[in-house]
Design a protein around this motif. Structure first.
Motif, PDB file in Angstrom:
ATOM      1  N   VAL A  70      37.970  35.696  39.634  1.00 22.86           N
ATOM      2  CA  VAL A  70      37.481  35.820  38.266  1.00 22.86           C
ATOM      3  C   VAL A  70      36.799  37.172  38.136  1.00 22.86           C
ATOM      4  O   VAL A  70      36.063  37.576  39.038  1.00 22.86           O
ATOM      5  N   THR A  71      37.054  37.852  37.021  1.00 22.74           N
ATOM      6  CA  THR A  71      36.296  39.064  36.719  1.00 22.74           C
ATOM      7  C   THR A  71      35.399  38.778  35.518  1.00 22.74           C
ATOM      8  O   THR A  71      35.792  38.073  34.586  1.00 22.74           O
ATOM      9  N   ILE A  72      34.185  39.322  35.587  1.00 18.98           N
ATOM     10  CA  ILE A  72      33.203  39.167  34.523  1.00 18.98           C
ATOM     11  C   ILE A  72      32.717  40.575  34.183  1.00 18.98           C
ATOM     12  O   ILE A  72      32.174  41.268  35.046  1.00 18.98           O
ATOM     13  N   ALA A  73      32.972  40.981  32.934  1.00 18.51           N
ATOM     14  CA  ALA A  73      32.653  42.349  32.522  1.00 18.51           C
ATOM     15  C   ALA A  73      31.822  42.336  31.244  1.00 18.51           C
ATOM     16  O   ALA A  73      32.214  41.710  30.259  1.00 18.51           O
ATOM     17  N   GLN A  74      30.702  43.026  31.268  1.00 16.07           N
ATOM     18  CA  GLN A  74      29.866  43.117  30.076  1.00 16.07           C
ATOM     19  C   GLN A  74      30.614  43.896  29.009  1.00 16.07           C
ATOM     20  O   GLN A  74      31.113  44.997  29.248  1.00 16.07           O
ATOM     21  N   ASP A  75      30.714  43.304  27.830  1.00 21.09           N
ATOM     22  CA  ASP A  75      31.433  43.937  26.731  1.00 21.09           C
ATOM     23  C   ASP A  75      30.488  44.441  25.654  1.00 21.09           C
ATOM     24  O   ASP A  75      30.793  45.401  24.976  1.00 21.09           O
ATOM     25  N   ASP A  76      29.367  43.783  25.472  1.00 22.72           N
ATOM     26  CA  ASP A  76      28.472  44.139  24.382  1.00 22.72           C
ATOM     27  C   ASP A  76      27.028  43.898  24.817  1.00 22.72           C
ATOM     28  O   ASP A  76      26.757  43.089  25.682  1.00 22.72           O
ATOM     29  N   GLY A  77      26.130  44.611  24.184  1.00 21.03           N
ATOM     30  CA  GLY A  77      24.711  44.491  24.465  1.00 21.03           C
ATOM     31  C   GLY A  77      24.075  45.869  24.443  1.00 21.03           C
ATOM     32  O   GLY A  77      24.739  46.868  24.729  1.00 21.03           O
ATOM     33  N   VAL A  78      22.815  45.916  24.114  1.00 21.62           N
ATOM     34  CA  VAL A  78      22.109  47.189  23.971  1.00 21.62           C
ATOM     35  C   VAL A  78      21.879  47.850  25.326  1.00 21.62           C
ATOM     36  O   VAL A  78      21.927  49.066  25.455  1.00 21.62           O
ATOM     37  N   LEU A 103      33.196  31.758  49.028  1.00 16.26           N
ATOM     38  CA  LEU A 103      33.512  33.007  48.344  1.00 16.26           C
ATOM     39  C   LEU A 103      34.072  34.005  49.328  1.00 16.26           C
ATOM     40  O   LEU A 103      33.651  34.073  50.478  1.00 16.26           O
ATOM     41  N   GLY A 104      35.024  34.785  48.833  1.00 13.45           N
ATOM     42  CA  GLY A 104      35.518  35.930  49.570  1.00 13.45           C
ATOM     43  C   GLY A 104      34.699  37.133  49.130  1.00 13.45           C
ATOM     44  O   GLY A 104      33.494  37.043  48.884  1.00 13.45           O
ATOM     45  N   GLU A 105      35.371  38.236  48.965  1.00 15.44           N
ATOM     46  CA  GLU A 105      34.715  39.473  48.579  1.00 15.44           C
ATOM     47  C   GLU A 105      34.255  39.417  47.118  1.00 15.44           C
ATOM     48  O   GLU A 105      34.960  38.921  46.250  1.00 15.44           O
ATOM     49  N   VAL A 106      33.048  39.928  46.867  1.00 15.65           N
ATOM     50  CA  VAL A 106      32.513  40.087  45.513  1.00 15.65           C
ATOM     51  C   VAL A 106      32.308  41.588  45.323  1.00 15.65           C
ATOM     52  O   VAL A 106      31.585  42.216  46.098  1.00 15.65           O
ATOM     53  N   THR A 107      32.982  42.155  44.304  1.00 11.95           N
ATOM     54  CA  THR A 107      32.977  43.610  44.143  1.00 11.95           C
ATOM     55  C   THR A 107      32.608  44.014  42.720  1.00 11.95           C
ATOM     56  O   THR A 107      32.662  43.208  41.799  1.00 11.95           O
ATOM     57  N   ASP A 109      33.594  47.098  39.982  1.00 11.48           N
ATOM     58  CA  ASP A 109      34.407  48.255  39.617  1.00 11.48           C
ATOM     59  C   ASP A 109      33.469  49.270  38.968  1.00 11.48           C
ATOM     60  O   ASP A 109      32.914  49.005  37.896  1.00 11.48           O
ATOM     61  N   GLU A 110      33.269  50.401  39.616  1.00 15.56           N
ATOM     62  CA  GLU A 110      32.302  51.396  39.137  1.00 15.56           C
ATOM     63  C   GLU A 110      32.665  51.947  37.762  1.00 15.56           C
ATOM     64  O   GLU A 110      31.780  52.261  36.970  1.00 15.56           O
ATOM     65  N   LYS A 111      33.950  52.024  37.467  1.00 10.32           N
ATOM     66  CA  LYS A 111      34.382  52.579  36.178  1.00 10.32           C
ATOM     67  C   LYS A 111      34.153  51.591  35.030  1.00 10.32           C
ATOM     68  O   LYS A 111      33.575  51.943  34.015  1.00 10.32           O
ATOM     69  N   THR A 112      34.605  50.349  35.199  1.00  9.85           N
ATOM     70  CA  THR A 112      34.511  49.356  34.123  1.00  9.85           C
ATOM     71  C   THR A 112      33.253  48.507  34.207  1.00  9.85           C
ATOM     72  O   THR A 112      32.938  47.785  33.262  1.00  9.85           O
ATOM     73  N   LYS A 113      32.558  48.550  35.341  1.00 12.24           N
ATOM     74  CA  LYS A 113      31.361  47.738  35.611  1.00 12.24           C
ATOM     75  C   LYS A 113      31.678  46.239  35.670  1.00 12.24           C
ATOM     76  O   LYS A 113      30.793  45.407  35.521  1.00 12.24           O
ATOM     77  N   ALA A 114      32.940  45.891  35.887  1.00 13.38           N
ATOM     78  CA  ALA A 114      33.351  44.487  35.999  1.00 13.38           C
ATOM     79  C   ALA A 114      33.062  43.968  37.405  1.00 13.38           C
ATOM     80  O   ALA A 114      33.346  44.637  38.399  1.00 13.38           O
ATOM     81  N   VAL A 115      32.499  42.768  37.473  1.00 20.37           N
ATOM     82  CA  VAL A 115      32.256  42.090  38.743  1.00 20.37           C
ATOM     83  C   VAL A 115      33.467  41.189  39.019  1.00 20.37           C
ATOM     84  O   VAL A 115      33.884  40.433  38.148  1.00 20.37           O
ATOM     85  N   THR A 116      34.027  41.301  40.223  1.00 22.65           N
ATOM     86  CA  THR A 116      35.145  40.447  40.626  1.00 22.65           C
ATOM     87  C   THR A 116      34.668  39.507  41.714  1.00 22.65           C
ATOM     88  O   THR A 116      34.137  39.945  42.732  1.00 22.65           O
ATOM     89  N   VAL A 117      34.868  38.205  41.471  1.00 24.36           N
ATOM     90  CA  VAL A 117      34.481  37.164  42.421  1.00 24.36           C
ATOM     91  C   VAL A 117      35.760  36.540  42.957  1.00 24.36           C
ATOM     92  O   VAL A 117      36.539  35.971  42.195  1.00 24.36           O
ATOM     93  N   ASN A 118      35.985  36.667  44.272  1.00 22.65           N
ATOM     94  CA  ASN A 118      37.143  36.070  44.931  1.00 22.65           C
ATOM     95  C   ASN A 118      36.728  34.762  45.590  1.00 22.65           C
ATOM     96  O   ASN A 118      35.664  34.694  46.216  1.00 22.65           O
ATOM     97  N   PHE A 119      37.578  33.736  45.461  1.00 20.20           N
ATOM     98  CA  PHE A 119      37.301  32.437  46.065  1.00 20.20           C
ATOM     99  C   PHE A 119      38.055  32.311  47.372  1.00 20.20           C
ATOM    100  O   PHE A 119      39.216  32.695  47.479  1.00 20.20           O
ATOM    101  N   ASN A 120      37.382  31.742  48.373  1.00 22.22           N
ATOM    102  CA  ASN A 120      37.998  31.519  49.675  1.00 22.22           C
ATOM    103  C   ASN A 120      37.545  30.168  50.209  1.00 22.22           C
ATOM    104  O   ASN A 120      36.429  30.064  50.701  1.00 22.22           O
ATOM    105  N   PRO A 121      38.364  29.153  50.081  1.00 19.01           N
ATOM    106  CA  PRO A 121      39.743  29.125  49.596  1.00 19.01           C
ATOM    107  C   PRO A 121      39.789  29.104  48.074  1.00 19.01           C
ATOM    108  O   PRO A 121      38.772  28.863  47.405  1.00 19.01           O
TER     109      PRO A 121
END
Length: 186
Positions: A70-78, A103-107, A109-121
């Motif tokens: 799952v990716t979670i990216a802030q879209d709006d807010g001051v 959980l697997g790797e949680v990263t 993305d420096e450009k989009t500021k999106a957090v990616t949460v990988n599930f394991n399994p």
């Protein structure tokens, strides 16, 4: 008439056969994507240091594939919300359930500021999952903060299905008490 018959046959088959993943040109898709059930926080005032943001998803029985990430990216807010990725957790069920999921790797993305949460399994069909993200602190300004949530099935490559926006409201009591206090007393 033939199209009506085909639709009836397809409906009957989908009731009796387990959902299979859809693959188009090598990319895996959900048959029926997960649903964003809601978003909430434990602390909803500015500068709170101990807040946790929860994003709850339901994976339907007929999803066709488990939920891989799952990716979670802030879209709006001051203000920009920054998360402490090392404190990310996931639970089977809602936020009150404390049955942790792997959980697997949680990263980030420096450009989009999106957090990616990988599930394991990966999370199987028919489950509800809650992701807990720990902000370094709540924003410095009150307002509505929107976070876009995208789910990816297992497979490489996998198509990300946008599920909607999780809405977190942050309040600034410094201004609320001044602007919203009663002006006249009886």
């Amino acid at each position: 008439m033939k199209s009506q018959f085909a639709a009836i046959v397809f409906s009957l088959l989908s009731l009796t056969l387990p959902a299979q993943a859809v693959q188009v040109r090598g990319t895996t898709y959900f048959v029926s994507p997960p649903r964003l059930v809601g978003a909430s926080t434990t602390q909803n005032h500015v500068y709170a240091w101990s807040a946790t943001y929860y994003f709850t998803l339901e994976i339907p029985d007929n999803s066709g594939e488990p939920l891989q990430r799952v990716t979670i990216a802030q879209d709006d807010g001051v203000d920009r919300v920054r998360f402490n990725l090392k404190e990310t957790e996931a639970f089977d069920g809602d936020r009150r359930s404390r049955t942790k999921l792997g959980l697997g790797e949680v990263t980030l993305d420096e450009k989009t500021k999106a957090v990616t949460v990988n599930f394991n399994p990966p999370i199987p069909a028919g489950k509800r999952v809650t992701i807990a993200l720990a902000p370094e602190r709540n924003p410095a300004y009150g307002g509505v903060y929107l976070f876009g949530v995208t789910a990816f099935p297992t497979g490489d490559p996998a198509y990300g299905q946008f599920l909607g926006f999780g809405r977190i409201s942050i309040y600034d009591n410094r201004f609320d008490s001044f602007f919203f206090r009663p002006r006249f007393r009886h």
